[in-house]
Design a protein around this motif. Structure first.
Motif, mmCIF file in Angstrom:
data_model
loop_
_atom_site.group_PDB
_atom_site.id
_atom_site.type_symbol
_atom_site.label_atom_id
_atom_site.label_comp_id
_atom_site.label_asym_id
_atom_site.label_seq_id
_atom_site.Cartn_x
_atom_site.Cartn_y
_atom_site.Cartn_z
ATOM 1 N N LEU A 34 0.845 -1.191 0.000
ATOM 2 C CA LEU A 34 0.000 0.000 0.000
ATOM 3 C C LEU A 34 0.880 1.241 0.000
ATOM 4 C CD1 LEU A 34 -2.294 -1.172 2.912
ATOM 5 C CD2 LEU A 34 -2.969 -1.103 0.514
ATOM 6 N N PHE A 53 0.559 5.588 0.855
ATOM 7 C CA PHE A 53 -0.312 6.583 1.458
ATOM 8 C C PHE A 53 0.499 7.832 1.769
ATOM 9 C CE2 PHE A 53 1.409 3.778 4.632
ATOM 10 C CZ PHE A 53 1.804 4.609 5.666
ATOM 11 N N VAL A 99 -8.684 2.348 2.740
ATOM 12 C CA VAL A 99 -8.165 2.078 1.398
ATOM 13 C C VAL A 99 -9.239 2.415 0.372
ATOM 14 C CG1 VAL A 99 -7.230 0.324 -0.158
ATOM 15 C CG2 VAL A 99 -6.718 0.209 2.279
ATOM 16 N N ASP A 100 -8.963 3.369 -0.493
ATOM 17 C CA ASP A 100 -9.881 3.748 -1.573
ATOM 18 C C ASP A 100 -11.303 3.973 -1.070
ATOM 19 O OD1 ASP A 100 -7.798 3.585 -3.458
ATOM 20 O OD2 ASP A 100 -8.155 1.445 -3.757
ATOM 21 N N GLY A 101 -11.448 4.630 0.074
ATOM 22 C CA GLY A 101 -12.762 4.935 0.622
ATOM 23 C C GLY A 101 -13.388 3.813 1.436
ATOM 24 N N ASP A 102 -12.715 2.697 1.563
ATOM 25 C CA ASP A 102 -13.218 1.568 2.354
ATOM 26 C C ASP A 102 -12.341 1.394 3.595
ATOM 27 O OD1 ASP A 102 -15.144 0.990 0.420
ATOM 28 O OD2 ASP A 102 -13.833 -0.424 -0.615
#
Length: 84
Positions: free
Chosen positions: A19, A21, A48-51
Motif C-alpha cells: 500500500l 499513502f 483504502v480507496d474509501g473503504d
C-alpha cells in the motif's frame, strides 16, 4: 505536499499486500501515539480507496513501513541492514 509512505504487509500464508499513502501527522508525539494504538489493537485498520480494511494482527507475519517514521517504538534496534 506530504511525502509518500509505503506499507508492505507479509502474511503467514505467503501473500504480500503493498500500500502507499501520504505521510500523516508531522508531530513526533502524535506519530508515536498512533504507532502505539495500532500495536495494541487486535486489528490493523487502514482506510483504502474509501473503504475500511481491518486485518487481524494474528494473520500478519511482519510489516514494513518505508521510509521509517521519525519516532520508533522504544525497543527498536537501530542501524540494522537486511542480508539476503
Amino acid at each position: 505536499m506530504k511525502p509518500i509512505k509505503h506499507l508492505y504487509l507479509y502474511f503467514h500464508d505467503g501473500q504480500r499486500l503493498a500500500l502507499r499513502f501520504p505521510g500523516t501527522a508531522s508531530d513526533p508525539v502524535e506519530i508515536a501515539r498512533g504507532l502505539s494504538r495500532q500495536l495494541e489493537s487486535p486489528f490493523l485498520s487502514i482506510a483504502v480507496d474509501g473503504d475500511l480494511m481491518l486485518i487481524p494482527r494474528e494473520s500478519i507475519k511482519y510489516l514494513q513501513i518505508s521510509p521509517a517514521p521519525p519516532v520508533l517504538p522504544d525497543a527498536t534496534i537501530l542501524g540494522a541492514q537486511l542480508i539476503v
